[in-house]
Structure formats: structure tokens, C-alpha cells
Design an enzyme around this catalytic site. Sequence first.
Site, PDB file in Angstrom:
ATOM      1  N   ASN A  62       0.844  -1.210   0.000  1.00 40.73           N
ATOM      2  CA  ASN A  62       0.000   0.000   0.000  1.00 40.73           C
ATOM      3  C   ASN A  62       0.871   1.250   0.000  1.00 40.73           C
ATOM      4  O   ASN A  62       0.442   2.309   0.445  1.00 40.73           O
ATOM      5  CB  ASN A  62      -0.879   0.025   1.256  1.00 40.73           C
ATOM      6  CG  ASN A  62      -1.950  -1.043   1.221  1.00 40.73           C
ATOM      7  OD1 ASN A  62      -2.642  -1.188   0.215  1.00 40.73           O
ATOM      8  ND2 ASN A  62      -2.087  -1.794   2.294  1.00 40.73           N
ATOM      9  N   HIS A 148     -13.577  -2.033   7.055  1.00 42.39           N
ATOM     10  CA  HIS A 148     -12.401  -2.825   7.446  1.00 42.39           C
ATOM     11  C   HIS A 148     -12.623  -3.564   8.774  1.00 42.39           C
ATOM     12  O   HIS A 148     -13.385  -3.108   9.631  1.00 42.39           O
ATOM     13  CB  HIS A 148     -11.206  -1.866   7.589  1.00 42.39           C
ATOM     14  CG  HIS A 148      -9.911  -2.552   7.815  1.00 42.39           C
ATOM     15  ND1 HIS A 148      -9.328  -2.666   9.057  1.00 42.39           N
ATOM     16  CD2 HIS A 148      -9.079  -3.182   6.950  1.00 42.39           C
ATOM     17  CE1 HIS A 148      -8.183  -3.319   8.948  1.00 42.39           C
ATOM     18  NE2 HIS A 148      -8.002  -3.642   7.678  1.00 42.39           N
ATOM     19  N   GLU A 192     -15.356   3.874   5.357  1.00 47.74           N
ATOM     20  CA  GLU A 192     -14.066   4.184   4.736  1.00 47.74           C
ATOM     21  C   GLU A 192     -14.354   5.171   3.615  1.00 47.74           C
ATOM     22  O   GLU A 192     -15.478   5.193   3.089  1.00 47.74           O
ATOM     23  CB  GLU A 192     -13.434   2.911   4.143  1.00 47.74           C
ATOM     24  CG  GLU A 192     -13.067   1.889   5.188  1.00 47.74           C
ATOM     25  CD  GLU A 192     -12.480   0.611   4.586  1.00 47.74           C
ATOM     26  OE1 GLU A 192     -11.738   0.682   3.598  1.00 47.74           O
ATOM     27  OE2 GLU A 192     -12.777  -0.467   5.122  1.00 47.74           O
ATOM     28  N   SER A 196     -10.832  -0.537   0.977  1.00 50.11           N
ATOM     29  CA  SER A 196      -9.492  -1.113   0.858  1.00 50.11           C
ATOM     30  C   SER A 196      -9.396  -2.228  -0.173  1.00 50.11           C
ATOM     31  O   SER A 196      -8.364  -2.381  -0.814  1.00 50.11           O
ATOM     32  CB  SER A 196      -9.035  -1.639   2.215  1.00 50.11           C
ATOM     33  OG  SER A 196      -9.927  -2.621   2.701  1.00 50.11           O
ATOM     34  N   ASP A 221     -12.698   6.737   7.719  1.00 54.44           N
ATOM     35  CA  ASP A 221     -11.350   6.147   7.715  1.00 54.44           C
ATOM     36  C   ASP A 221     -10.739   6.427   6.340  1.00 54.44           C
ATOM     37  O   ASP A 221     -11.206   5.910   5.329  1.00 54.44           O
ATOM     38  CB  ASP A 221     -11.488   4.642   7.990  1.00 54.44           C
ATOM     39  CG  ASP A 221     -10.140   3.913   7.985  1.00 54.44           C
ATOM     40  OD1 ASP A 221      -9.179   4.442   7.390  1.00 54.44           O
ATOM     41  OD2 ASP A 221     -10.072   2.805   8.543  1.00 54.44           O
ATOM     42  N   HIS A 224      -6.974   4.637   2.656  1.00 57.08           N
ATOM     43  CA  HIS A 224      -6.551   4.446   1.262  1.00 57.08           C
ATOM     44  C   HIS A 224      -6.757   5.690   0.401  1.00 57.08           C
ATOM     45  O   HIS A 224      -6.723   5.602  -0.824  1.00 57.08           O
ATOM     46  CB  HIS A 224      -7.263   3.223   0.676  1.00 57.08           C
ATOM     47  CG  HIS A 224      -6.900   1.988   1.438  1.00 57.08           C
ATOM     48  ND1 HIS A 224      -5.733   1.283   1.201  1.00 57.08           N
ATOM     49  CD2 HIS A 224      -7.499   1.376   2.502  1.00 57.08           C
ATOM     50  CE1 HIS A 224      -5.654   0.277   2.058  1.00 57.08           C
ATOM     51  NE2 HIS A 224      -6.705   0.321   2.864  1.00 57.08           N
ATOM     52  N   LYS A 253       0.268   3.339   4.897  1.00 59.21           N
ATOM     53  CA  LYS A 253       0.001   3.277   3.456  1.00 59.21           C
ATOM     54  C   LYS A 253       0.748   4.414   2.758  1.00 59.21           C
ATOM     55  O   LYS A 253       1.966   4.379   2.665  1.00 59.21           O
ATOM     56  CB  LYS A 253      -1.508   3.285   3.222  1.00 59.21           C
ATOM     57  CG  LYS A 253      -2.091   1.945   3.745  1.00 59.21           C
ATOM     58  CD  LYS A 253      -3.050   2.071   4.745  1.00 59.21           C
ATOM     59  CE  LYS A 253      -3.753   0.941   5.376  1.00 59.21           C
ATOM     60  NZ  LYS A 253      -3.363  -0.350   5.631  1.00 59.21           N
TER      61      LYS A 253
HETATM   62  C1  LIG Z   1      -9.365   0.900   5.850  1.00 63.26           C
HETATM   63  C2  LIG Z   1      -8.342   0.447   6.831  1.00 63.26           C
HETATM   64  N1  LIG Z   1      -8.403   0.896   8.098  1.00 63.26           N
HETATM   65  C3  LIG Z   1      -7.520   0.514   9.026  1.00 63.26           C
HETATM   66  C4  LIG Z   1      -6.498  -0.353   8.696  1.00 63.26           C
HETATM   67  C5  LIG Z   1      -5.552  -0.772   9.781  1.00 63.26           C
HETATM   68  O1  LIG Z   1      -4.415   0.017   9.743  1.00 63.26           O
HETATM   69  P1  LIG Z   1      -3.049  -0.537  10.376  1.00 63.26           P
HETATM   70  O2  LIG Z   1      -2.460  -1.450   9.346  1.00 63.26           O
HETATM   71  O3  LIG Z   1      -2.234   0.678  10.631  1.00 63.26           O
HETATM   72  O4  LIG Z   1      -3.420  -1.278  11.622  1.00 63.26           O
HETATM   73  C6  LIG Z   1      -6.368  -0.821   7.380  1.00 63.26           C
HETATM   74  C7  LIG Z   1      -5.302  -1.735   6.923  1.00 63.26           C
HETATM   75  O5  LIG Z   1      -4.410  -2.171   7.465  1.00 63.26           O
HETATM   76  C8  LIG Z   1      -7.315  -0.415   6.425  1.00 63.26           C
HETATM   77  O6  LIG Z   1      -7.255  -0.862   5.173  1.00 63.26           O
END
Ligand SMILES: Cc1ncc(COP(=O)(O)O)c(C=O)c1O
Length: 404
Positions: A62, A148, A192, A196, A221, A224, A253
Site C-alpha cells: 500500500n 475494514h 471508509e 481497501s 477512515d 486508502h 500506506k
Molecule cells: C481501511 C483500513 N483501516 C484501518 C487499517 C488498519 O491500519 P493498520 O495497518 O495501521 O493497523 C487498514 C489496513 O491495514 C485499512 O485498510
Amino acid sequence: MKHAFENRLRERLDELERQHLIRQPPVIERRHGPWVTVQNDTAPPHAARPSETERTLCLSSNDYLGLARHPRLLEALHRAVDEHGAGATASRLVVGTWQAHERAEHAIASFFQTEGAVLFSSGYAANVGVLQALSEPGDLILSDALNHASIIDGCRLARADVHVFPHLEADHVAAHLRRERHRYRNVFVVTESVFSMDGDAAPLAELLDITHQYGACLMVDEAHSAGVVGPQGRGACAAASVRPDVLVTPFGKAFGLWGAAVAGSAQLCAALRHFARSYMFSTAPGPALGDALVAATELVQDGDHLRARVAAHGRALRAGLRAAGLTVPDGSSPIVPVIVGTPERALALSAKLRNRGVLAQPIRPPTVPEGTARLRLVPTAAHTADDITCAIDRVASAWAELSS
Ligand SMILES: Cc1ncc(COP(=O)(O)O)c(C=O)c1O
């Protein structure tokens, strides 16, 4: 004799094996920009290093802007580690807050133009912490069906009622609130901004209108989209002139680092520092992350050329794969899903690509819904146009072999 629980674990793992759901991530030895050397599973442990020609083209990260190996970011991180050492040694509530943590929180708040921001050790910890901290019995959380896992787990931990709405269906949110709003004190709508696994976009402006109309709170969130879209990379909300009440940004990311921040009002930040258990009862991210984040934020802000590059790569990859007959949904994000259906087929295509020097990990349930197993291909700004052409050729040839 084995304990009964170990026998049970064996049965569960065997069941995953039967369903082609066992995870065997490759072991990466070295990274060279978007190319990696992957440990050869069959090589003896002390085999000579693979030659340059055995490098594998990575399409599974990512690292949208290619910052994870950016010289300025590496220099900032080295300098910060020299200055502050490695770990934070305890939760900030126990040992204290480093100035570097505060510098990062100011930089993130000023980047997203919010009153404040709070650092968490990961995006997972941020989502779980926010949803647990903000909601109380008598509240309602409305969560998109494809949110997610960290949001799903935050909903599980929250003491509020949870209603999962069909993916992207703002009308459903409005209808639910029309019927049910009067029963709840606070309502949180969680989505989101760019999803993702599909790279599709939430109807942010509509969700904002609905939350305003019903006195609800909007939590977005931007994992991405922060860094990838919007003015100076400030994300999909900024691009749509939407100001969510709670904005979550993981830094693993486009920022090329790790950790996450929650940005919003001063009141929100104060509450998180007192109620979010994943902030309070967890060792803080090492202080070096703070100074590295300040550098990453500057690089993201100045990164229009990187955003243009990754967007162009995404368009080229999508068009090339569709022309080769693969099932690739429409979209404008650099996330390019190649839908193959069953876990078995996703594994087979991924294995054929490994043989062709491409790392494209299979994505299977429960990460994506049943019947939609896929490869999720992500170009980065560190790829060249030749890398993308190479990726299209190799995916097309692997697919042709699988389909023959
Ligand atoms: C939309 C989304 N939120 C949160 C996370 C979690 O983030 P982290 O990898 O920093 O725990 C991810 C992926 O890992 C994600 O794709």
C-alpha cells in the site's frame, strides 16, 4: 498426549486447508523500491543470495506514493532514532509524552485543518479505540457492510447498538435514521472513504448531509485516500469539501510509515486521551515515529507529481488487464482488484505469478465476501511505466495459462 485445545486448533486449521484458506505469506529478504527479493521456499537455508534477475515485482503493498524508501523519510527516521532511541518504553499516560509525539500531532492537525489529532500505534488500534471510546449504551453505530475488520471489531467492542448498512447505500442510512433516530442519544455513521479491497468510493457528501439532518456524527477512515487524493493529498473528504467529525488516518500506506492518527475537534481529542483504551493501555509508538511523520506529511503535501504518477499507473494497469479479458471493476483509485471467484483460483493465479516474478498475494474470505476472492494489485509511484507493462503482460499470461 496433546491438549484437547490443540487438537481442536488442528481441526480448525485442517478445515481452512480444505477450503484453500491457509495463509503462507512470502518471506521478503530485501526491498529495492517496488522490487523485492523473496526467500526461495525450496532453497537450503544458507543458499547464496538470489541474483538481481530473481527480483520479484511487488504489486501487493500500500506504499502508494513510494515513500517507504524515500531518502528524505529514511534520513528523518535515522536522525530521530539517533536522537530519541527506539521504543517509547510505556504508554504516554505512564511515562509521559515525547515532544516528537506532539510535533507530529500538530503537523497532522494542521495538514487536515482540524483542531487536534491523537496518535495511535496502528490504524487497527485507532478504529477500535475510537468506536469503543465514543459510544455508550443508548447510542447507535451505523457501519458500511464492507468496512475494514478494525471498524468491525471496534463495533463489537462498543457498547452501542450496531446496524450494518448495505455497501455505499446512503439512502438506507437515511431511511434507518428516519425510523430509528428518536430511540438513540448519539448516532455514529462510519465509513471508509476509499474501500481497501475494491477501491470504490463512499458517498461522502450524501452521508454528511444525512448526518447533519439527523444530528449524527460522521466518522471516516481515510486509510486508502489520505496522501493519494485531494488538495495536497489531504484525502477524499478534503476533495469533496466534507469535514467529518472523526477522521482516521493510518500511516502504513501513503505515508510510508506505521501508526495512525485520529483528527478532529479539541473535545474529541481530549476524550480519546481519557476513554480510548487502545491509547491508554498500550505502549506509545516510538518517539522517532513522531519526527518521521512530520517529514512524511511534508513529502505528502509536496507530492502532486507522485499522486499524478500513481493515478496514471492505476489507469494503465486497469485498462491493460481489462483488455486482456480479466474481470476488473470500474474505478479511479490505484487499487486494482482482479476478481477470480474461488479461493482456489486466487491461490493458483497468485502461484503462477510468483513463477513469473510477480508478487500478488491472493485475497480470500473473510477479508473479502465469499465468491469474490481476488488478487488486489496496487501500483505505486515508485514503479516505472515499464514495470506496469511488465505486470500487465505477466498477469495476462498467467491468466491465459490458468484458463486454458
Ligand atoms: C481501511 C483500513 N483501516 C484501518 C487499517 C488498519 O491500519 P493498520 O495497518 O495501521 O493497523 C487498514 C489496513 O491495514 C485499512 O485498510
